[in-house]
Design a protein around this motif. Structure first.
Motif, PDB file in Angstrom:
ATOM      1  N   ILE A 103       0.739  -1.043  -0.001  1.00 37.53           N
ATOM      2  CA  ILE A 103      -0.110   0.103   0.222  1.00 37.53           C
ATOM      3  C   ILE A 103       0.824   1.214  -0.190  1.00 37.53           C
ATOM      4  N   ARG A 104       2.010   1.142   0.764  1.00 39.77           N
ATOM      5  CA  ARG A 104       2.823   2.423   1.114  1.00 39.77           C
ATOM      6  C   ARG A 104       3.523   2.652  -0.756  1.00 39.77           C
ATOM      7  N   ASP A 105       3.876   1.513  -1.080  1.00 38.80           N
ATOM      8  CA  ASP A 105       4.455   1.741  -2.611  1.00 38.80           C
ATOM      9  C   ASP A 105       3.558   2.299  -3.536  1.00 38.80           C
ATOM     10  N   ASP A 106       2.156   1.782  -3.474  1.00 35.49           N
ATOM     11  CA  ASP A 106       1.293   2.368  -4.401  1.00 35.49           C
ATOM     12  C   ASP A 106       0.895   3.778  -4.015  1.00 35.49           C
ATOM     13  N   VAL A 107       1.084   4.346  -2.942  1.00 30.44           N
ATOM     14  CA  VAL A 107       0.487   5.457  -2.267  1.00 30.44           C
ATOM     15  C   VAL A 107       1.724   6.348  -3.016  1.00 30.44           C
ATOM     16  N   SER A 108       2.764   5.879  -2.660  1.00 31.59           N
ATOM     17  CA  SER A 108       4.127   6.786  -3.224  1.00 31.59           C
ATOM     18  C   SER A 108       4.137   7.323  -4.576  1.00 31.59           C
ATOM     19  N   VAL A 109       3.381   6.434  -5.428  1.00 31.87           N
ATOM     20  CA  VAL A 109       3.411   6.773  -6.946  1.00 31.87           C
ATOM     21  C   VAL A 109       2.072   7.195  -7.310  1.00 31.87           C
TER      22      VAL A 109
ATOM     23  N   SER B  55      -7.403   4.414  -0.461  1.00 32.60           N
ATOM     24  CA  SER B  55      -8.546   3.031  -0.680  1.00 32.60           C
ATOM     25  C   SER B  55      -8.216   2.424  -1.420  1.00 32.60           C
ATOM     26  N   THR B  56      -7.686   2.841  -2.812  1.00 29.59           N
ATOM     27  CA  THR B  56      -7.373   2.144  -4.181  1.00 29.59           C
ATOM     28  C   THR B  56      -6.167   1.165  -3.661  1.00 29.59           C
ATOM     29  N   ALA B  57      -5.163   1.537  -3.132  1.00 28.30           N
ATOM     30  CA  ALA B  57      -4.105   0.618  -2.674  1.00 28.30           C
ATOM     31  C   ALA B  57      -4.459  -0.557  -1.958  1.00 28.30           C
ATOM     32  N   MET B  58      -5.353  -0.029  -0.766  1.00 29.82           N
ATOM     33  CA  MET B  58      -6.047  -0.977   0.052  1.00 29.82           C
ATOM     34  C   MET B  58      -6.725  -2.033  -0.667  1.00 29.82           C
ATOM     35  N   ARG B  59      -7.482  -1.571  -1.680  1.00 29.40           N
ATOM     36  CA  ARG B  59      -8.527  -2.582  -2.441  1.00 29.40           C
ATOM     37  C   ARG B  59      -7.866  -3.596  -3.150  1.00 29.40           C
ATOM     38  N   GLN B  60      -6.555  -3.317  -3.564  1.00 33.40           N
ATOM     39  CA  GLN B  60      -5.635  -4.300  -4.505  1.00 33.40           C
ATOM     40  C   GLN B  60      -4.879  -5.171  -3.777  1.00 33.40           C
TER      41      GLN B  60
ATOM     42  N   MET C 268     -16.024  -3.033   4.086  1.00 31.46           N
ATOM     43  CA  MET C 268     -16.104  -1.726   4.887  1.00 31.46           C
ATOM     44  C   MET C 268     -14.914  -0.768   5.286  1.00 31.46           C
ATOM     45  N   VAL C 269     -13.992  -1.417   5.568  1.00 32.65           N
ATOM     46  CA  VAL C 269     -12.723  -0.652   5.814  1.00 32.65           C
ATOM     47  C   VAL C 269     -12.299   0.171   4.708  1.00 32.65           C
ATOM     48  N   VAL C 270     -12.183  -0.278   3.257  1.00 31.21           N
ATOM     49  CA  VAL C 270     -11.914   0.397   2.136  1.00 31.21           C
ATOM     50  C   VAL C 270     -12.699   1.423   2.031  1.00 31.21           C
ATOM     51  N   GLN C 271     -14.048   1.220   2.108  1.00 31.60           N
ATOM     52  CA  GLN C 271     -15.119   2.566   1.971  1.00 31.60           C
ATOM     53  C   GLN C 271     -14.868   3.611   3.084  1.00 31.60           C
ATOM     54  N   MET C 272     -14.914   3.059   4.370  1.00 31.75           N
ATOM     55  CA  MET C 272     -14.543   3.975   5.533  1.00 31.75           C
ATOM     56  C   MET C 272     -13.303   5.077   4.904  1.00 31.75           C
ATOM     57  N   THR C 273     -12.259   4.346   4.639  1.00 33.38           N
ATOM     58  CA  THR C 273     -11.137   4.994   4.050  1.00 33.38           C
ATOM     59  C   THR C 273     -11.240   6.078   2.957  1.00 33.38           C
ATOM     60  N   ALA C 274     -11.992   5.517   1.934  1.00 34.76           N
ATOM     61  CA  ALA C 274     -12.349   6.221   1.005  1.00 34.76           C
ATOM     62  C   ALA C 274     -13.370   7.584   1.171  1.00 34.76           C
ATOM     63  N   ILE C 275     -14.059   7.357   2.037  1.00 33.27           N
ATOM     64  CA  ILE C 275     -14.994   8.589   2.705  1.00 33.27           C
ATOM     65  C   ILE C 275     -14.049   9.457   3.298  1.00 33.27           C
ATOM     66  N   GLY C 276     -13.235   8.853   4.366  1.00 35.02           N
ATOM     67  CA  GLY C 276     -12.300   9.910   4.826  1.00 35.02           C
ATOM     68  C   GLY C 276     -11.338  10.727   3.912  1.00 35.02           C
ATOM     69  N   GLU C 277     -11.094  10.074   2.938  1.00 36.03           N
ATOM     70  CA  GLU C 277     -10.002  10.821   1.917  1.00 36.03           C
ATOM     71  C   GLU C 277     -10.970  11.738   1.408  1.00 36.03           C
ATOM     72  N   GLU C 278     -11.897  11.564   0.904  1.00 33.94           N
ATOM     73  CA  GLU C 278     -12.718  12.629   0.039  1.00 33.94           C
ATOM     74  C   GLU C 278     -13.136  13.631   1.136  1.00 33.94           C
ATOM     75  N   ALA C 279     -13.482  13.216   2.325  1.00 33.53           N
ATOM     76  CA  ALA C 279     -13.966  14.456   3.256  1.00 33.53           C
ATOM     77  C   ALA C 279     -12.751  15.245   3.909  1.00 33.53           C
ATOM     78  N   GLY C 280     -11.686  14.693   3.536  1.00 33.51           N
ATOM     79  CA  GLY C 280     -10.348  15.384   4.257  1.00 33.51           C
ATOM     80  C   GLY C 280     -10.314  14.957   5.699  1.00 33.51           C
ATOM     81  N   ALA C 281     -10.727  13.916   6.157  1.00 38.68           N
ATOM     82  CA  ALA C 281     -10.782  13.218   7.748  1.00 38.68           C
ATOM     83  C   ALA C 281     -10.541  11.803   7.695  1.00 38.68           C
ATOM     84  N   LEU C 282      -9.271  11.737   7.015  1.00 39.02           N
ATOM     85  CA  LEU C 282      -8.837  10.462   7.183  1.00 39.02           C
ATOM     86  C   LEU C 282      -8.542   9.792   8.298  1.00 39.02           C
TER      87      LEU C 282
END
Length: 415
Positions: A322-328, A333-338, A345-359
């Motif tokens: 996940i770290r390697d994917d985020v670094s590029v 959330s996409t990296a976690m899904r892969q 549920m964890v992936v979706q909560m992460t995606a919502i947090g990223e969109e809302a700026g409240a990760l």
């Protein structure tokens, strides 16, 4: 009479300092006692007089016969240390004075020496991050990175309080997991030990009685006697093999990352236990990421620290991917899904947090949810295991008792 502990002055740890026990009178005539680091008793006497204490006796502290180095420093000690430092800093106590107070109140010599070393490093001009880096065994990368972020942002007291809460939660979670794993293992081990004692020491007594019967013994009894004779003849060899196997297992586990990876992968597939380990790893991942990200550590750097905090190599490898994917440029959330390891549920909560700026907020909620899941699962497992363990003990011990008394019942039927 009063008792006090005086902390050492700012001196290098490796400058030949010794621990002295002293007793003296203050200006009011009150007896004072304490321990202090000094190069010699003469220097310590001079220091005590400077503080207004007339020394009566000053002698070097002897080393105890057992455990001279003191107990090891545990993660709970580190959590307590963090909480105390944060509390005193919020109350306006300077860092050096807070460390001096903590060192003076420590009964564990090993922990006291470590706190004293940190204090002296800070007095010498080091930052807290640099002072903690001298003790990487007790302050890991995650801890030090959080402290560094707190120092840069000027919110060190808040960060230390967050670290204390984090470590307390993690240790509580680890305690729950250990309870779930070790309680049944210990009970079963005791049952096996009791069975071995019965076979080696009790069954032979019955065997002498059976010889006087002059009758054929039931097959189950003959099997127990044969097992008893085998253990009597080979118990030393079997014990040596068991001890050797345990030592070999520990050495291989310590030295081989592939072996640890195999065990961690297999442990995740154990019914019931595996799900608890999954939830525990997710909770630790979410809480650690939330704490580091909230402290201002960049996400890629935070994930680098988080990887080693999940408690399972399978999740460690996943977090590194996940770290390697985020670094590029991928979203988290996409990296976690892969990696295909985290629940939807964890992936979706992460995606919502990223969109809302409240990760950090969303990940903290994920952590709380999965910690509660672990607590409930462990409680349910404990309730289920207790009667199961009693059944296992009853079968092991009871079958031997029945096997030994079968010939007596048979003889009574004939008579």
């Amino acid at each position: 009479m009063a008792t006090t502990t005086t902390a050492a002055r700012s001196k290098p740890v490796d400058s030949g300092l010794k621990v002295f026990v002293w007793e003296g009178k203050d200006k009011r005539g009150v007896i004072m006692r304490g321990e202090q680091l000094a190069k010699s008793d003469a220097i310590l006497k001079a220091e005590l007089r400077r503080q207004g204490i007339q020394p009566i006796t000053v002698k070097q502290k002897g080393k105890p016969l057992f455990g001279g180095a003191g107990k090891r420093v545990t993660p709970r000690d580190i959590a307590f240390f963090s909480r105390q430092i944060a509390t005193m800093m919020k109350s306006g106590v300077p860092m050096v004075m807070a460390l001096e107070i903590l060192a003076g109140g420590q009964k564990n010599p090993r922990f006291k020496d470590m706190i004293t070393d940190i204090k002296q490093s800070i007095e010498g001009g080091s930052s807290l991050y640099e002072a903690l880096s001298r003790h990487p065994l007790h302050f890991d990368d995650l801890y030090r990175n959080l402290v560094r972020a707190g120092e840069k942002a000027g919110v060190l007291d808040t960060v230390l309080d967050t670290i204390a809460t984090y470590k307390e939660r993690v240790e509580s979670l680890k305690g729950k997991i250990k309870k779930a794993l070790f309680y049944p293992a210990i009970i079963i081990a005791v049952a096996i030990l009791v069975s071995a004692i019965l076979l080696i020491f009790v069954v032979p007594q019955f065997q002498e009685v059976f010889k006087s019967f002059g009758a054929d013994l039931p097959g189950f009894t003959l099997m127990l006697i044969a097992l008893s004779e085998f253990l009597q003849a080979n118990w030393f060899f079997m014990l040596a093999v068991l001890i050797g196997a345990i030592i070999a297992f520990m050495q291989v586990y310590k030295r081989s990352e592939n072996f640890r990876r195999l065990l961690d992968r297999l442990s995740l597939k154990i019914p019931v236990i595996g799900q608890i380990l999954h939830n525990s790893a997710i909770a630790r991942f979410a809480r650690t990421t939330a704490v580091t990200f909230k402290a201002g550590v960049p996400l890629v750097e935070a994930l680098d620290s988080v990887a080693g905090a999940t408690g399972n190599i399978v999740y460690t490898d996943a977090v590194r991917r996940i770290r390697d994917d985020v670094s590029v440029g991928y979203s988290m959330s996409t990296a976690m899904r892969q990696v295909n390891l985290f629940p939807h549920m964890v992936v979706q909560m992460t995606a919502i947090g990223e969109e809302a700026g409240a990760l950090d907020t969303m990940l903290m909620k994920v952590a709380e949810y999965y910690e509660e899941e672990v607590n409930n699962a462990v409680d349910a497992l404990s309730s289920m295991i207790e009667p199961l363990v009693m059944v296992i003990i009853g079968v092991l011990v009871g079958s031997m008792v029945v096997g030994m008394y079968l010939p007596i019942f048979k003889l009574a039927a004939v008579v």
